[in-house]
Write an enzyme that holds these catalytic residues in place. Sequence first.
Site, PDB file in Angstrom:
ATOM      1  N   ASP A 278      -1.395  -4.955   5.730  1.00 29.09           N
ATOM      2  CA  ASP A 278      -2.414  -4.400   4.883  1.00 29.09           C
ATOM      3  C   ASP A 278      -1.865  -2.905   4.631  1.00 29.09           C
ATOM      4  O   ASP A 278      -1.572  -2.074   4.841  1.00 29.09           O
ATOM      5  CB  ASP A 278      -3.259  -4.841   5.862  1.00 29.09           C
ATOM      6  CG  ASP A 278      -4.861  -4.195   5.797  1.00 29.09           C
ATOM      7  OD1 ASP A 278      -5.051  -4.082   4.472  1.00 29.09           O
ATOM      8  OD2 ASP A 278      -5.529  -5.392   6.205  1.00 29.09           O
ATOM      9  N   TRP A 279      -2.679  -2.464   3.793  1.00 23.13           N
ATOM     10  CA  TRP A 279      -2.794  -1.048   2.857  1.00 23.13           C
ATOM     11  C   TRP A 279      -2.890  -0.389   3.929  1.00 23.13           C
ATOM     12  O   TRP A 279      -4.426   0.273   4.583  1.00 23.13           O
ATOM     13  CB  TRP A 279      -4.078  -0.890   1.803  1.00 23.13           C
ATOM     14  CG  TRP A 279      -3.699  -2.093   0.564  1.00 23.13           C
ATOM     15  CD1 TRP A 279      -3.511  -1.005  -0.168  1.00 23.13           C
ATOM     16  CD2 TRP A 279      -2.891  -3.191   0.420  1.00 23.13           C
ATOM     17  NE1 TRP A 279      -2.919  -2.062  -1.515  1.00 23.13           N
ATOM     18  CE2 TRP A 279      -3.018  -3.214  -0.689  1.00 23.13           C
ATOM     19  CE3 TRP A 279      -2.420  -4.206   0.708  1.00 23.13           C
ATOM     20  CZ2 TRP A 279      -2.300  -4.607  -1.649  1.00 23.13           C
ATOM     21  CZ3 TRP A 279      -1.939  -5.083   0.401  1.00 23.13           C
ATOM     22  CH2 TRP A 279      -1.704  -5.178  -1.003  1.00 23.13           C
TER      23      TRP A 279
END
Length: 733
Positions: A278-279
């Site tokens: 995920d970012w």
Amino acid sequence: MTLRSLLLAGAVLLAATPALAQTATPAHPWMNTKLSPDERAKLLDQQLTPDERYGLLHGPMAMPFFFGGKLPAGAVGSAGYIPGVPRLGVPALQESDASLGVANPGNVRVGDVATPLPSGLAMASTFDPEAAYAAGAMIGHEAWSKGLNVLLGGGVDLIRDPRNGRNFEYYSEDPLLSGVMAGEAIRGTEGQHVVSTTKHFALNDQETGRNIVSANIGEAAARESDLLAFEIAIERGHPGSVMCSYNRVNGVYACENDQLLNKTLKGDWAYPGFVMSDWGAVHGVGAASGGLDQESGEQLDKQVFFGEPLKAAVASGEIPAARVSDMSRRILRSMFAAGLFDQPATKAPIDYAADAAVAKRAAEEGIVLLANRDNLLPLAKTAKSIVVIGGHADAGVLSGAGSSQVVPAGGPTRIVPVGGEGFMSFVGNAVYDPSSPLKAIRTKAAGAQVSFEDGRYPKAAAEAAKKADLAVVFATQWMTEGVDAADLSLPSGQDELIAAVTKANPHTIVVLETGGPVAMPWLDQAGAVVEAWYSGAKGGEAIADVLFGEADASGRLPVTFPASEAQLPRPEIPGWGLPETEAFDMSFPEGSNVGYRWFAAKGEKPLFPFGYGLSYTSFAYDGLKVEGGKALKVSFDVKNTGARAGSDSPQVYLTDVAGKARLRLIGFQRVALQPGESRHVTLTADPRLLADFDEAGHRWKLGGGTYHVAVGASSADLKLTGEAKLAAQSIKP
């Protein structure tokens, strides 16, 4: 991810210039389509230089915000970008958020729009895998036609807490329903030559402290709940990527969790694709050893760990070079499997009207009729006066916020600033999709006087309701990634509004547009209650079709509506009120007994049970037959005993094993029937739904003995019961 979520509004589609499809040549043998994706990936990976290989392992957010006003060379503009290898014909990865439609963060693709789907909860309420597949295919085709080839969708986390701000992106509280519906949506996307993720792996069950919370749970409990949902979704959908989550699991960050990524996902499940972060979820180069294959949105991490630090770790022997080759090969393998080389994403016209029809079908099927006193619904078109109240029903239908926000075709009809500080100040806009329920109701009730009251003042709304034959109150609960709901009430005094209107006019229909379950202190006074969720493109028309009976009320609840927070495993949200940087633990007293199973185990009566939903017709079940042996096979008849056509979703539950009570959904099927029509339904239960996970033996263990099942209209309305004997089985993990 946080920053990615902040950059939501806008729309566009500069299409990418895709790599040209090639044919196999002696120089490019990996373009031989007769070879398997694994064979092709191995051939291509062997030709990569070290720098080309490392280049596939990390990439930035593709937004001008980070690049001095210019996009990275070759980027379409989206949530993420991984440069390709032109020398070898490897296309770039153009990655877009896509939980509920193709997103356009920060209007990076100026003016681009997309078709917003109903929320994941609405989709799951259909109990219709075909609708999920059609929705996934629609999003995939729109993305492909915009030059995008990776979609960050496929949210599978189980709904353990109804206050989770991101529940609207997920499907349900049940591993079978979530796994099947998510798996079909993923399969639909992958069929459009677009890589789909499944996310957020794993146990991303709340937004409060999501970057620091540790979800502490035993392996058996996890395997029988959240992990089983992911396992089923992966088996059905074959996603090219799994996105690991922000949170820690048993003390270890999910994106470097050896148990989750190496031992379970890639080991026990033999998952052949790649794991992307995920970012902003990568915390060190050691994540490569922990099973992470690609670092996404690298600007949000403290540094680009999978660039120079990873090279140094390989040079020092800390990480084997073979592991780096495994990382790049997995990425290439997923690209080949989805067709990114053979059918490159190409800018093309999009039929938004046809795509809106896909969204409308899902919205109609997913609307749940919760209460209907004296058959107030469907509304008669002979009504003389109707007042529509609140919910910005004059403008459109509400959508959820965060990275999943879609800019609808035609643009939002209303954007309402929510306000607040910190995270909320950036994502705090309630966006309304351009499908006005008021307009749709006026179209259906052409002979009636239909007025609108904005609902800001309960007294004014009650006075308007008193003068009308019918009142329709629209109530909204805006939910967003990054923020959980404080409680189950409707915000901004809407419960008081509904109480005032229902007191003034007993013929009041309450339409809920919510991101999850809510309390209903006014329930006994309402004439009818409809849960419409976030209904997406053509949501207003779908709501009107159900209200006036042009579509059957056929949705069934994919999540339990509790009577109060006191009934939940965690009445208080863990970490609520703590400083943002203070780590904390989250326990799971419910274990694998998520949702309806927790209520059954505790003997608690919810406001509305899982699987519940009324219809405009009636159904009867008969002829139950349960067969055992090596597999549990259940068959029965469903009959429409009413006077009009309708759809039902009968559910099969395991209720007892060898004298031990339990409640597990083991099968379901949506059935459309004409009046008097019958359908024979046959379901074979996945043995994992009947088994327990044996941690010591590292296997699913299904004991021999008598298995009791029931067929019903919900988890609390079981109408037929039967039993059969099964032989003992041991099933690989």
